[in-house]
Motif scaffolding. Structure first.
Motif, mmCIF file in Angstrom:
data_model
loop_
_atom_site.group_PDB
_atom_site.id
_atom_site.type_symbol
_atom_site.label_atom_id
_atom_site.label_comp_id
_atom_site.label_asym_id
_atom_site.label_seq_id
_atom_site.Cartn_x
_atom_site.Cartn_y
_atom_site.Cartn_z
ATOM 1 N N LEU B 105 0.823 -1.202 0.000
ATOM 2 C CA LEU B 105 0.000 0.000 0.000
ATOM 3 C C LEU B 105 0.858 1.253 0.000
ATOM 4 C CD1 LEU B 105 -2.800 -1.189 2.433
ATOM 5 C CD2 LEU B 105 -3.049 -0.699 0.001
ATOM 6 N N VAL B 106 1.954 1.240 0.812
ATOM 7 C CA VAL B 106 2.854 2.404 0.833
ATOM 8 C C VAL B 106 3.426 2.629 -0.558
ATOM 9 C CG1 VAL B 106 5.100 3.215 1.667
ATOM 10 C CG2 VAL B 106 3.445 2.281 3.274
ATOM 11 N N ASP B 107 3.852 1.534 -1.221
ATOM 12 C CA ASP B 107 4.420 1.644 -2.572
ATOM 13 C C ASP B 107 3.423 2.271 -3.536
ATOM 14 O OD1 ASP B 107 6.728 0.515 -1.697
ATOM 15 O OD2 ASP B 107 6.376 -1.469 -2.554
ATOM 16 N N LEU B 108 2.165 1.835 -3.470
ATOM 17 C CA LEU B 108 1.149 2.366 -4.365
ATOM 18 C C LEU B 108 0.844 3.822 -4.045
ATOM 19 C CD1 LEU B 108 -0.902 1.832 -6.624
ATOM 20 C CD2 LEU B 108 -2.544 1.154 -4.877
ATOM 21 N N ILE B 109 0.571 4.090 -2.778
ATOM 22 C CA ILE B 109 0.146 5.435 -2.381
ATOM 23 C C ILE B 109 1.231 6.468 -2.657
ATOM 24 C CG2 ILE B 109 -0.476 6.835 -0.373
ATOM 25 C CD1 ILE B 109 -1.925 4.360 0.723
ATOM 26 N N SER B 110 2.495 6.078 -2.522
ATOM 27 C CA SER B 110 3.562 7.068 -2.681
ATOM 28 C C SER B 110 3.824 7.422 -4.141
ATOM 29 C CB SER B 110 4.844 6.575 -2.010
ATOM 30 O OG SER B 110 5.311 5.429 -2.673
ATOM 31 N N ILE B 111 3.330 6.601 -5.093
ATOM 32 C CA ILE B 111 3.502 6.988 -6.500
ATOM 33 C C ILE B 111 2.256 7.643 -7.085
ATOM 34 C CG2 ILE B 111 5.390 5.416 -7.139
ATOM 35 C CD1 ILE B 111 3.318 3.438 -8.138
ATOM 36 N N LEU B 112 1.108 7.410 -6.468
ATOM 37 C CA LEU B 112 -0.150 7.962 -6.998
ATOM 38 C C LEU B 112 -0.163 9.483 -7.106
ATOM 39 C CD1 LEU B 112 -3.185 5.907 -5.704
ATOM 40 C CD2 LEU B 112 -2.285 6.093 -8.007
ATOM 41 N N SER B 117 -1.653 14.590 -9.858
ATOM 42 C CA SER B 117 -1.358 16.011 -10.091
ATOM 43 C C SER B 117 -1.365 16.360 -11.573
ATOM 44 C CB SER B 117 -0.011 16.381 -9.463
ATOM 45 O OG SER B 117 1.035 15.715 -10.133
ATOM 46 N N LEU B 118 -1.303 15.356 -12.462
ATOM 47 C CA LEU B 118 -1.378 15.613 -13.905
ATOM 48 C C LEU B 118 -2.757 16.130 -14.293
ATOM 49 C CD1 LEU B 118 0.424 12.639 -15.692
ATOM 50 C CD2 LEU B 118 1.168 15.015 -15.511
ATOM 51 N N PHE B 119 -3.770 15.558 -13.653
ATOM 52 C CA PHE B 119 -5.146 15.884 -14.010
ATOM 53 C C PHE B 119 -5.747 16.958 -13.109
ATOM 54 C CE2 PHE B 119 -4.184 11.431 -14.886
ATOM 55 C CZ PHE B 119 -4.268 11.444 -16.267
ATOM 56 N N VAL B 120 -5.417 16.876 -11.835
ATOM 57 C CA VAL B 120 -5.983 17.822 -10.873
ATOM 58 C C VAL B 120 -4.930 18.890 -10.572
ATOM 59 C CG1 VAL B 120 -7.151 18.060 -8.668
ATOM 60 C CG2 VAL B 120 -7.202 15.857 -9.875
ATOM 61 N N GLY B 122 -3.203 22.080 -8.443
ATOM 62 C CA GLY B 122 -3.113 22.346 -6.998
ATOM 63 C C GLY B 122 -2.452 21.182 -6.289
ATOM 64 N N ALA B 123 -1.144 21.080 -6.467
ATOM 65 C CA ALA B 123 -0.409 19.922 -5.927
ATOM 66 C C ALA B 123 -0.097 20.091 -4.448
ATOM 67 C CB ALA B 123 0.882 19.712 -6.714
ATOM 68 N N ASN B 124 -0.475 21.209 -3.892
ATOM 69 C CA ASN B 124 -0.083 21.526 -2.521
ATOM 70 C C ASN B 124 -0.515 20.476 -1.499
ATOM 71 O OD1 ASN B 124 1.517 23.677 -2.365
ATOM 72 N ND2 ASN B 124 0.072 25.033 -1.335
ATOM 73 N N PHE B 125 -1.796 20.137 -1.568
ATOM 74 C CA PHE B 125 -2.301 19.213 -0.541
ATOM 75 C C PHE B 125 -1.841 17.779 -0.817
ATOM 76 C CE2 PHE B 125 -5.382 18.339 -3.762
ATOM 77 C CZ PHE B 125 -5.854 17.062 -3.506
ATOM 78 N N LEU B 126 -1.373 17.516 -2.064
ATOM 79 C CA LEU B 126 -0.901 16.174 -2.403
ATOM 80 C C LEU B 126 0.503 15.924 -1.861
ATOM 81 C CD1 LEU B 126 -2.266 15.959 -5.995
ATOM 82 C CD2 LEU B 126 -2.851 14.444 -4.097
ATOM 83 N N LEU B 127 1.232 17.015 -1.646
ATOM 84 C CA LEU B 127 2.571 16.922 -1.065
ATOM 85 C C LEU B 127 2.567 16.008 0.140
ATOM 86 C CD1 LEU B 127 5.365 18.427 -1.461
ATOM 87 C CD2 LEU B 127 4.690 19.783 0.512
ATOM 88 N N ALA B 128 1.504 16.138 0.939
ATOM 89 C CA ALA B 128 1.377 15.356 2.166
ATOM 90 C C ALA B 128 1.485 13.865 1.861
ATOM 91 C CB ALA B 128 0.047 15.649 2.835
ATOM 92 N N ILE B 129 0.830 13.439 0.778
ATOM 93 C CA ILE B 129 0.804 12.012 0.474
ATOM 94 C C ILE B 129 2.143 11.559 -0.098
ATOM 95 C CG2 ILE B 129 -0.466 10.198 -0.718
ATOM 96 C CD1 ILE B 129 -2.741 12.330 -1.026
#
Lengths: 292, 292, 292, 292
Positions: B105-112, B117-120, B122-129
């Protein structure tokens, strides 16, 4: 180790037969039956929630928004704890012994303020008394005492008590001397406004807390402060050394004490589940003490 | 001790013969072969560099100057980690077990996040993930687990777990009591604006961190603070004592366990390279566990 | 353990007979003769005084008042250390080995800046190099190495080296994770201006230093900070436990090693002056190693 | 261990028969008789009260309000301590030995300032001397020395003295190196105004006190500071390890030493009240030393 008198309920006694009162006693004061364990768990949750309610009530914006709800919960907890107190008094074999025991008084005092606040306005100063309820959390520790792990810890603390108090006295004497020195050297103009305040600073420094609200400004003051720091840093070794040495001894003794029920040989580790000589399963050490 | 299911690849199984998939499995999930060790080292370097890139990107002037380069590196790392993830899924004997395991799960979540960010915008809040990638560094610890040194440490931590948690609970109860007391004594006008904030202050004090952002100003408050400090300073001895006593015991046990292959006598030090009874060379203890 | 090559001067060698050069060698590099000990003591005093001169020179008012005197002392020390360096080179059995050894380079580099400052004005940036002289104080530690007390300490540190580095790595990983979390939660507006700065804050917090220059302001930040503090406070137990367990083992081994010269029985305490079996006097353990 | 000469009063001596002088001697200097113990307790209370009076006098508003009362108490204490001093001189078997002993001088010096202030106005600077009275509290430690608990602690401290001093020297060398580095890196503009001040900062940091009055502002300075913190945090293990190992050894030796009077077998725990071989009561170890 026990703070209050704990009458051992003997089922042979005529007067104290397995009636409702005795059943309540085993549930509320006992820990060996499933019902007793469940009661303790519920009580712990209630205490934790009542403490949380008090905490939330102390935050201004929470109290402004949800004040009435918290107030309602407060009263719910008060009623529940009152009921618990009355049942405890009812089912105790020696009622007055419970009422005047440490936890008996805590139980009474922690429910009183809510009732007093009905008649006397100005609950502010009563808040202090209501917080005594926090002490009931220590009951968790009482439950925990029955785990052999906690027993070893408590025995090690008990054994090192006298050595630790000698250490604590030395720290106090050191604090008085360093504090007086700093008061003379730095003086009121650098924040060391009195000897008690200097002693407070010394404790802040020796324990390596170091708030930084008062700091030495003169060169001599900084040299003395550095000495105090190095002293504090080194003597931290003393309580640690005392406790470690005592604990290692306790753990060894614990291993020696634990016997297999099958072959009655000792020398088992605290976490062994099977006897290492005959392979028989080993039970948890259960001391037949009553609770609370 | 293992967080995810680790199917032991048996070469006897027909379905799982030494094909490309099995070769990849031994390289990516195994640690006993040189190729497996090399793969792990490369992965650790990649993780460290990707974490460093994230760190640098968080410094404003670096991000202003080298933003595009860091962005390019980010994508390089994302592609590499995506490839690694896909190969891991491909070569796992039990694919779904890996996908739903902790590191899967960590492997998947850390690349998502990079793809999202390609489609959405505002990458700011994604930084957290994206920062979850840091967790992959713990894989180094997994490698390290195979060294006998780390094994002793981990076993000592495991053994002292229950005693340490009893201690942690006592510290929390102490913090609640001291925090409530300070809230009543010092009050909001001295920075103790609510009980939770007072508890935060108590933890800062008891752990001897002592920021100095909130400090007692009343005499009574300073006396309670000094008590809290001395308490914290003394009970620091407890976790240290627990861990030391357990570690000493573990180290002794480790010595007892280790047997010479030649004369099969035990009682060798952990760092002995030769048997002290017959002089035969002693191998490193190697447990045939699979990795990840 | 030795940083530089230490050729054992053998009196049997024809080329290296007890000439002046050999005498100088035993005085400057040796520690077993009274002259060698005296030389080391004088050298230590010189180093301490030269470091004190540098320290005083860095205080503005001292440098304004006594600048020329300190300058004169500086040159006196420079000349003395230059002479020492030349004699060391002269009397070394293997000259180049000394020149390129660690202390050979420190000796050279620490005297160079004074000479360079004669030709190049602007001594400010050279100050940095001159301070390398401080490293010579570590020679005291070399002297000290011959005491059996220090030997036990050094061996315990060496033994625990690998375990301590595993611990250090875990602390770094923890700092990265806590630092990243705090950067996200608190953000630049509360002083956590970048991830590296947040990691610096985490190290300040986990080591319980707690400057208070950066402190969490949000509730979630304070909760994470409290967790980091409790973590730091608890894992302090790990290095202490490791070192204590290793030291206890080393001290036991030390006792086992020490034999009486009369009855050759072992098991004597490190501070025993007489054999506890035959009463014969016991000498200090003296290892016939050469110095520096 | 004794600071001053302690003549053993022998009742066989003609010159020193059980006269009033000898009776006073056993009361004032002795600890084995009930009268001697009572005298010591009274003295301790007097010292504590006189120290408290001095402390209160240093708080401005207390001194403004109750100045005259404190002044009166001061004189009462002075007179009592003067009387004690004179009786001590009178009943000492070797008078000059007492007068020039450490506590003899402390006793004299701590009563002088009050008398001097009668003739010389301006008692401010004399306050410093009067505070020496605090040192008398260490007499409590002398009393305490007779408890076997304190004996074990003192012996462990004595045993670890040499190892601890090696450690202290290493810390000082580390402080000089880190301090110099920070002076060069951060410079006077960030508060590191001189090398001695930087060393003060390093000690504040290494001992994990962390006032926050001086903090690094450059990135390189923060990296060096983080290194210093981690170093300080790790080497805290060294004094703790030394003391713990020595104490564990001392406690073991203590058990070995203690013999049953009935069956004369050793190996009893320090807190055993009955012999574990024959069941006979075991007395407290009482060493027939004289006091003070």
């Amino acid at each position: 180790m026990s703070i209050e008198p704990q009458p051992q309920p003997s089922s042979e006694s005529n007067e104290f037969a397995p009636t409702l009162r005795f059943k309540l006693y085993t549930i509320i004061f006992g820990t060996s039956t499933p019902a007793g364990k469940r009661f303790d768990l519920v009580l712990i949750y209630l205490i934790v929630f009542s403490v949380l309610a008090l905490m939330l009530d102390s935050i201004r914006w929470v109290s402004d928004l949800y004040g009435p709800y918290i107030f309602a919960f407060e009263w719910l907890f008060t009623i529940l704890f009152t009921a618990e107190y009355l049942v405890r008094v009812y089912c105790s074999p020696k009622r007055w012994a419970y009422v005047f025991s440490f936890y008996g008084l805590v139980d009474l005092i922690s429910i009183l303020p809510s009732y007093v606040s009905l008649f006397v306005p100005g609950a502010n100063f009563l808040l202090a008394i209501r917080l005594l309820r926090v002490l009931r959390i220590f009951r968790i520790l009482k439950l925990v005492r029955y785990l052999s792990e906690a027993n070893v810890l408590i025995r090690a603390v008990m054994m090192s008590r006298r050595k630790i108090s000698i250490f604590a006295m030395s720290v106090l004497v050191l604090s008085v001397i360093f504090g007086s020195l700093m008061y003379i050297v730095e003086g009121p103009e650098n924040g060391f406004s009195s000897i008690p305040k200097s002693i407070y600073w010394t404790i802040v420094t020796i324990t390596t807390v170091g708030y930084g609200d008062i700091t030495p400004h003169t060169v001599l003051g900084q040299i003395i402060a550095a000495t105090a720091m190095l002293t504090g840093y080194s003597i931290l070794a003393v309580p640690t050394g005392i406790f470690t040495a005592e604990l290692a001894q306790e753990m060894q003794r614990d291993r020696r004490i634990r016997n297999c029920i099958n072959c009655s040989r000792s020398g088992h580790e605290a976490d062994s589940k099977f006897c290492r000589f005959c392979g028989a399963g080993m039970e948890e050490k259960s001391t037949p003490e009553s609770k609370d």
